[in-house]
Design a protein around this motif. Structure first.
Motif, short mmCIF file in Angstrom:
data_model
loop_
_atom_site.label_atom_id
_atom_site.label_comp_id
_atom_site.label_asym_id
_atom_site.label_seq_id
_atom_site.Cartn_x
_atom_site.Cartn_y
_atom_site.Cartn_z
N MET A 1 -40.22 17.59 -7.18
CA MET A 1 -40.03 18.92 -6.58
C MET A 1 -39.13 19.79 -7.46
N LEU A 2 -38.01 19.25 -7.89
CA LEU A 2 -37.03 20.04 -8.63
C LEU A 2 -37.52 20.42 -10.02
N THR A 3 -38.49 19.69 -10.55
CA THR A 3 -39.03 20.01 -11.87
C THR A 3 -40.44 20.60 -11.76
N ASP A 4 -40.86 20.94 -10.54
CA ASP A 4 -42.16 21.57 -10.35
C ASP A 4 -42.19 22.94 -11.04
N HIS A 5 -43.37 23.38 -11.42
CA HIS A 5 -43.49 24.66 -12.14
C HIS A 5 -42.99 25.84 -11.32
N THR A 6 -42.98 25.70 -9.98
CA THR A 6 -42.51 26.79 -9.14
C THR A 6 -41.00 27.01 -9.25
N LEU A 7 -40.27 26.01 -9.67
CA LEU A 7 -38.84 26.16 -9.93
C LEU A 7 -38.54 26.21 -11.43
N TRP A 8 -39.33 25.46 -12.19
CA TRP A 8 -39.10 25.37 -13.63
C TRP A 8 -39.33 26.71 -14.33
N LEU A 9 -40.45 27.35 -14.05
CA LEU A 9 -40.77 28.60 -14.74
C LEU A 9 -39.79 29.72 -14.41
N PRO A 10 -39.43 29.94 -13.14
CA PRO A 10 -38.43 30.98 -12.86
C PRO A 10 -37.08 30.71 -13.51
N SER A 11 -36.66 29.44 -13.54
CA SER A 11 -35.36 29.16 -14.16
C SER A 11 -35.38 29.48 -15.65
N GLY A 12 -36.54 29.36 -16.28
CA GLY A 12 -36.66 29.72 -17.68
C GLY A 12 -36.61 31.20 -17.94
N GLU A 13 -36.76 32.00 -16.86
CA GLU A 13 -36.70 33.46 -16.97
C GLU A 13 -35.39 34.01 -16.40
#
Length: 348
Positions: free
Chosen positions: A111-123
């Motif tokens: 969950m914590l590394t899902d793209h729904t959290l991963w991509l926003p954190s990269g922005e």
């Protein structure tokens, strides 16, 4: 002869600082590797003992050389260990990555590394420059709207949150003096893991698991130990909540902004029986430079949702805007605390 520092104008401390910050900047690669081994089930394959990379690759259906390179990094953090003969062993730490252990971290890692959290954190730089979440800019809609239309992502989120909660539920329930009787309403209670632990500790209590219909459908309350003392109630906590004496709001308010949180709290206040109370179970951000998981999660919330982790002062202001007062903060020995709220005017 000139020293190396004199040649470059750099002091040894400068070099150490530069090296450290470069290592820090590379830090995101490790959770990506951890996700990869969690996703393909490497820990489950290692449960029976050490395996060669070729055996693991064959059992999981992945590329052998790539798997070896990923495991080599994961081994530096103690999740697996590379033996002298080249086989990999699952360590005591790594046991929690198995899917078949009582407290599995695997759903939470996914969950914590899902793209729904991963991509926003990269922005996150966009959050800094523009303010607000970047989720809609990436996915075309707000966080929970996206979940409503993507069943796979929603399932990953709910399973991950349940896994996070599973490790907390017993110690959190054990550190609060719940009443001997009455109705406990778990608002946004997911699958009911926390409510289950509360009802186990107080045999005179009745429980209501309140969440969206598709969420409560996956509840885990149907056990003999609490038989006849619970019910599910599907609904929307922004509209209304069931009547009760104690309201549990665990890891919910941090998802929402202050106005939305006040709406949830006011609904609880309106439905509350005389003498009732609200228990917000969330991280309380400590002051100063003390490391705390809440300070990391707060940035995930900032980039992907509209909520935030709050300080004690933040909770006090939020309660005051909702006809409540902060009566006390109860540490639980976990990342979260119990922030207790009672009505400012009990007769209202």
């Amino acid at each position: 002869m000139w020293s190396e520092a004199e040649k470059t104008g750099a002091e040894p401390g400068d070099r150490r600082s530069m090296a450290l910050l470069i290592d820090e900047a590379l830090g995101y690669v490790y959770p990506a590797a951890l996700r990869a081994v969690a996703a393909v089930g490497v820990a489950d394959e290692l449960a029976g003992g050490p395996r060669t990379v070729a055996e693991l690759a064959g059992q999981t259906g992945v590329h052998e050389e790539s798997l070896h390179r990923i495991l080599r990094l994961v081994a530096t953090r103690g999740v697996v260990e590379e033996l002298d003969d080249g086989r990999f062993l699952l360590t005591e730490l790594g046991q929690a990555l198995r899917s078949d252990v009582p407290l599995s971290a695997r759903p939470a890692v996914l969950m914590l590394t899902d793209h729904t959290l991963w991509l926003p954190s990269g922005e996150m730089e966009r959050c800094l420059r523009e303010g607000g979440s970047v989720f809609a800019g990436i996915f075309g809609m707000p966080f929970f709207d996206y979940f409503a239309m993507d069943e796979q992502t929603a399932t990953s989120f709910h399973n991950g949150m349940a896994a996070v909660s599973d490790a907390e539920n017993l110690p959190v329930a054990a550190c609060y003096d719940f009443p001997e009787a009455g109705v406990v309403v778990d608002v946004g209670g997911g699958h009911g893991g926390f409510l289950l632990e509360v009802l186990r500790r107080r045999t005179g209590l009745e429980g209501v698991l309140f969440d969206e219909a598709h969420v409560v459908a996956g509840h885990r309350l149907d056990i003999d130990e609490i038989k006849g003392r619970w019910r599910t109630a599907p609904g929307d906590f922004f509209s209304e909540v069931p009547r009760g004496d104690v309201y549990l709001i665990k890891r919910i308010l941090h998802d929402w902004d202050d106005e939305q949180c006040a709406a949830i709290l006011r609904n609880c206040r309106r439905a509350m029986a005389p003498g009732g109370r609200i228990l917000v179970v969330d991280a309380v951000v400590p002051r100063g430079n003390t490391p705390h998981q809440a300070k990391t999660l707060d940035l995930l919330l900032m980039s992907a949702l509209v909520g935030k982790e709050r300080t004690e002062a933040d909770f006090a202001r939020l309660f005051a805007a909702s006809g409540l007062r902060l009566s006390r903060v109860v540490p639980t020995g976990t990342v979260v605390s119990i922030v207790e709220a009672t009505p400012t005017d009990p007769a209202a």
